[in-house]
Motif scaffolding. Sequence first.
Motif, PDB file in Angstrom:
ATOM      1  N   LYS A  35      31.306  19.140  37.392  1.00  0.00           N
ATOM      2  CA  LYS A  35      30.561  17.944  37.777  1.00  0.00           C
ATOM      3  C   LYS A  35      30.697  17.767  39.282  1.00  0.00           C
ATOM      4  N   GLU A  36      29.961  16.835  39.828  1.00  0.00           N
ATOM      5  CA  GLU A  36      30.067  16.498  41.255  1.00  0.00           C
ATOM      6  C   GLU A  36      30.973  15.299  41.425  1.00  0.00           C
ATOM      7  N   GLU A  37      31.853  15.387  42.419  1.00  0.00           N
ATOM      8  CA  GLU A  37      32.757  14.272  42.693  1.00  0.00           C
ATOM      9  C   GLU A  37      32.942  14.156  44.202  1.00  0.00           C
ATOM     10  N   ILE A  78      26.870  22.265  45.640  1.00  0.00           N
ATOM     11  CA  ILE A  78      25.497  22.724  45.904  1.00  0.00           C
ATOM     12  C   ILE A  78      24.945  23.220  44.567  1.00  0.00           C
ATOM     13  N   PRO A  79      24.233  22.383  43.833  1.00  0.00           N
ATOM     14  CA  PRO A  79      23.828  22.730  42.466  1.00  0.00           C
ATOM     15  C   PRO A  79      22.920  23.944  42.363  1.00  0.00           C
ATOM     16  N   THR A  80      22.272  24.348  43.466  1.00  0.00           N
ATOM     17  CA  THR A  80      21.407  25.527  43.421  1.00  0.00           C
ATOM     18  C   THR A  80      22.192  26.827  43.572  1.00  0.00           C
ATOM     19  N   GLU A  81      23.450  26.739  43.993  1.00  0.00           N
ATOM     20  CA  GLU A  81      24.274  27.935  44.089  1.00  0.00           C
ATOM     21  C   GLU A  81      24.553  28.451  42.675  1.00  0.00           C
ATOM     22  N   LYS A  82      24.396  29.762  42.444  1.00  0.00           N
ATOM     23  CA  LYS A  82      24.382  30.316  41.090  1.00  0.00           C
ATOM     24  C   LYS A  82      25.617  29.968  40.274  1.00  0.00           C
ATOM     25  N   LEU A  90      27.590  23.952  35.749  1.00  0.00           N
ATOM     26  CA  LEU A  90      26.934  22.722  35.310  1.00  0.00           C
ATOM     27  C   LEU A  90      26.247  22.930  33.966  1.00  0.00           C
ATOM     28  N   MET A  91      25.590  24.083  33.794  1.00  0.00           N
ATOM     29  CA  MET A  91      24.880  24.368  32.563  1.00  0.00           C
ATOM     30  C   MET A  91      25.836  24.421  31.377  1.00  0.00           C
TER      31      MET A  91
END
Length: 214
Positions: free
Chosen positions: A187-189, A171-175, A181-182
């Motif tokens: 990464k997403e897998e 969930i990329p919006t989770e802090k 990610l930053m």
Amino acid sequence: MKTDEDLSVDMMFEGLSRICETSKKPIVLMVDEVDSASNNQVFIDFLAQLRGYYLDRENQPTFRSVILAGVYDIKNLKLKLRPDEEHQYNSPWNIAADFDVDMSFSAGQIEVMLKEYETDHHAGMETEAVNILLKMNIPLFGSMAKQLDTYKDMRKMIEEAVYQGKRIPFIPTEKSINLGLMFCFLKEENGYVAVANRIFEMFLMNLFSDNIWG
């Protein structure tokens, strides 16, 4: 009343404006390692002055574009806006454009860079040898450890994923995931959080195991 420092900054920007005005081609300003300078009040004032010139660019010649290079998204720079303030996330600009360029490297590209480093420094390094890399005092690993110590929730989440094998939905919006990610740690897998590459995964495994048994 302006201080001598303020007057010096004003004079510098007047000179820069004249350069931009007389240049035959548009000028782009690039500032590297913005993250390390974001706690410097002079640098914050410099950014504010740049912003002022940009907003008044119809009347005061200035740079065509300004590139701030660093790990953090400009919207999340950790700034100390006044000497008596706590660190906080804020942007001095409210002006930004996405930089849509793939900055990742393939294994072949990394090997070329390592070979060039070995040619220049003769470190005795075998390119693409993960175990050797993990034993070297590489600044990147030190930076990773520092960020993990700074952001405890991110560290806990990555430790659960890497060391405990927990499947964490991506969930990329989770802090914590957004921070990972930053920093290019994650990464997403297949819909779940994963470490960005094998070298990072091995380093993190060693780091977490040393903390548990050390």
